[in-house]
Design a protein around this motif. Structure first.
Motif, PDB file in Angstrom:
ATOM      1  N   VAL A   1      46.710  17.786  -5.673  1.00 53.16           N
ATOM      2  CA  VAL A   1      46.453  16.884  -4.551  1.00 53.16           C
ATOM      3  C   VAL A   1      47.019  17.480  -3.266  1.00 53.16           C
ATOM      4  CG1 VAL A   1      46.950  14.614  -3.566  1.00 53.16           C
ATOM      5  CG2 VAL A   1      46.346  14.808  -5.989  1.00 53.16           C
TER       6      VAL A   1
ATOM      7  N   TYR B   1      48.072   8.959  -5.251  1.00 55.94           N
ATOM      8  CA  TYR B   1      46.641   9.224  -5.454  1.00 55.94           C
ATOM      9  C   TYR B   1      46.040   8.302  -6.518  1.00 55.94           C
ATOM     10  CZ  TYR B   1      42.560  11.718  -7.309  1.00 55.94           C
ATOM     11  OH  TYR B   1      41.317  12.044  -7.781  1.00 55.94           O
TER      12      TYR B   1
ATOM     13  N   ALA C   1      50.994  12.437  -6.734  1.00 52.59           N
ATOM     14  CA  ALA C   1      49.985  12.092  -7.741  1.00 52.59           C
ATOM     15  C   ALA C   1      49.959  10.590  -7.982  1.00 52.59           C
ATOM     16  CB  ALA C   1      50.278  12.823  -9.044  1.00 52.59           C
TER      17      ALA C   1
ATOM     18  N   ALA D   1      46.590   9.191  -0.304  1.00 54.92           N
ATOM     19  CA  ALA D   1      47.451  10.336  -0.621  1.00 54.92           C
ATOM     20  C   ALA D   1      47.433  11.335   0.524  1.00 54.92           C
ATOM     21  CB  ALA D   1      46.996  10.998  -1.920  1.00 54.92           C
ATOM     22  N   GLN D   2      46.266  11.562   1.085  1.00 55.80           N
ATOM     23  CA  GLN D   2      46.139  12.480   2.219  1.00 55.80           C
ATOM     24  C   GLN D   2      46.967  11.985   3.407  1.00 55.80           C
ATOM     25  OE1 GLN D   2      42.332  12.413   4.292  1.00 55.80           O
ATOM     26  NE2 GLN D   2      42.342  14.662   4.391  1.00 55.80           N
TER      27      GLN D   2
ATOM     28  N   TYR E   1      42.360   9.153  -2.828  1.00 57.45           N
ATOM     29  CA  TYR E   1      42.637  10.391  -2.113  1.00 57.45           C
ATOM     30  C   TYR E   1      42.995  10.149  -0.643  1.00 57.45           C
ATOM     31  CZ  TYR E   1      42.092  14.951   0.040  1.00 57.45           C
ATOM     32  OH  TYR E   1      42.311  16.089   0.774  1.00 57.45           O
TER      33      TYR E   1
END
Length: 229
Positions: A51, A128, A125, A136-137, A133
Motif C-alpha cells: 500500500v 486500507y 494495511a 489509506a492514501q 485505498y
C-alpha cells in the motif's frame, strides 16, 4: 469493539477512526505476544508495504512529470525504507501503543527501528482494509507529507553515492568497520569508520541501527570529497 483511551488517542494522531478497531489492534500486535486468539501483525505488514509503495510511486510520478526512472527510484527508496517508516512511527508515538511480549518489552521493543517500521506498515494495511485505498492514501500523504515535499532531487543514500564515487575513481567499494560499540543491547551506540582504498576515511557515532550510523559516516566522507573537488 470498545477501544481504550490509548488506542483512541492513537487513532487521532494517525488521522483515522476505525470502523473495525480490531484491525488496528492486530496491526499493533507483535509476534512476541501472539496466541491462538490473538494473531500478530506480520500478514498486515506484508500488505501495508505494498500500500505504501503504491501511494509513494503515484505521488512521486505526479509530482515531477520530467523525472526519469533513474531519478524516481532513489526518491522512492528513501521514502519507503525502514528508517523512514520507523521515523514516521515515532512521529505519531506508535511505540506507546504496541502490544509486546514481556521479553520484547524488556529489551526495548517499543524503540526498535525494525519493530516500529513493521508496525507502521501493518497500521497502513489496517487503514486500507478498514476504509479503502483513498483513505489509506490520505493517511500516508498526511504523515509523509514533509518528507515527500523535501525528498532530494537525487535521493540516493550516502552509502550508494560513496560506492559509486569509488567505482568511478577506479577503487573497490568502501569498507565499513565497527570500531566501538557501547550502551545496552536494546539501544547500542555504534562507532563506525568508513575507509576508501586510497586511505581516506571518516567516522560517525550514534545510537540506533548500525546501518544509519554507516550512512552518517558515508555522508561525512562524501562531504570531505566534495570539499576537495
Amino acid at each position: 469493539m470498545k477501544v481504550s483511551a490509548e488506542i483512541a488517542g492513537f487513532m487521532k494522531r494517525l488521522g483515522h477512526e476505525f470502523a473495525q478497531p480490531e484491525l488496528l489492534v492486530r496491526a499493533l500486535t507483535h509476534s512476541s505476544v501472539v496466541s491462538p486468539t490473538r494473531p500478530d501483525n506480520q500478514r498486515l505488514e506484508f500488505l501495508g508495504d505494498r500500500v505504501l509503495g503504491l501511494v509513494m510511486a503515484e505521488a512521486l510520478f505526479a509530482a515531477d512529470a520530467k523525472a526519469s526512472e533513474g531519478q524516481l527510484a532513489p526518491r522512492f527508496n528513501a521514502l519507503v525504507r525502514g528508517e523512514t517508516c520507523a521515523a514516521v512511527a515515532r512521529q505519531i508515538d506508535l511505540g506507546q501503543v504496541l502490544k509486546l511480549g514481556r521479553s520484547e518489552m524488556m529489551s526495548g521493543g517499543r524503540r526498535k527501528e525494525a519493530v516500529l517500521a513493521d508496525a507502521m506498515e501493518a497500521v497502513l494495511a489496517a487503514v486500507y482494509l478498514d476504509a479503502g485505498y483513498a483513505k489509506a492514501q490520505a493517511v500516508v500523504l498526511k504523515l509523509w507529507g514533509a518528507r515527500l515535499d523535501g525528498v532530494a532531487e537525487d535521493a540516493r543514500d550516502a552509502k550508494t553515492a560513496l560506492q559509486e564515487w569509488a567505482q568511478a575513481n577506479g577503487m573497490p567499494p568502501p569498507v565499513y568497520d565497527e570500531t566501538d560499540r557501547s550502551g545496552p543491547d536494546h539501544a547500542p551506540i555504534f562507532h563506525v569508520t568508513v575507509r576508501l582504498a586510497d586511505g581516506r576515511s571518516a567516522e560517525a557515532r550514534g545510537q540506533g541501527a548500525r546501518r544509519s550510523i554507516e550512512q552518517a559516516a558515508a555522508q561525512s566522507l562524501l562531504a570531505q570529497l566534495e570539499a576537495l573537488a
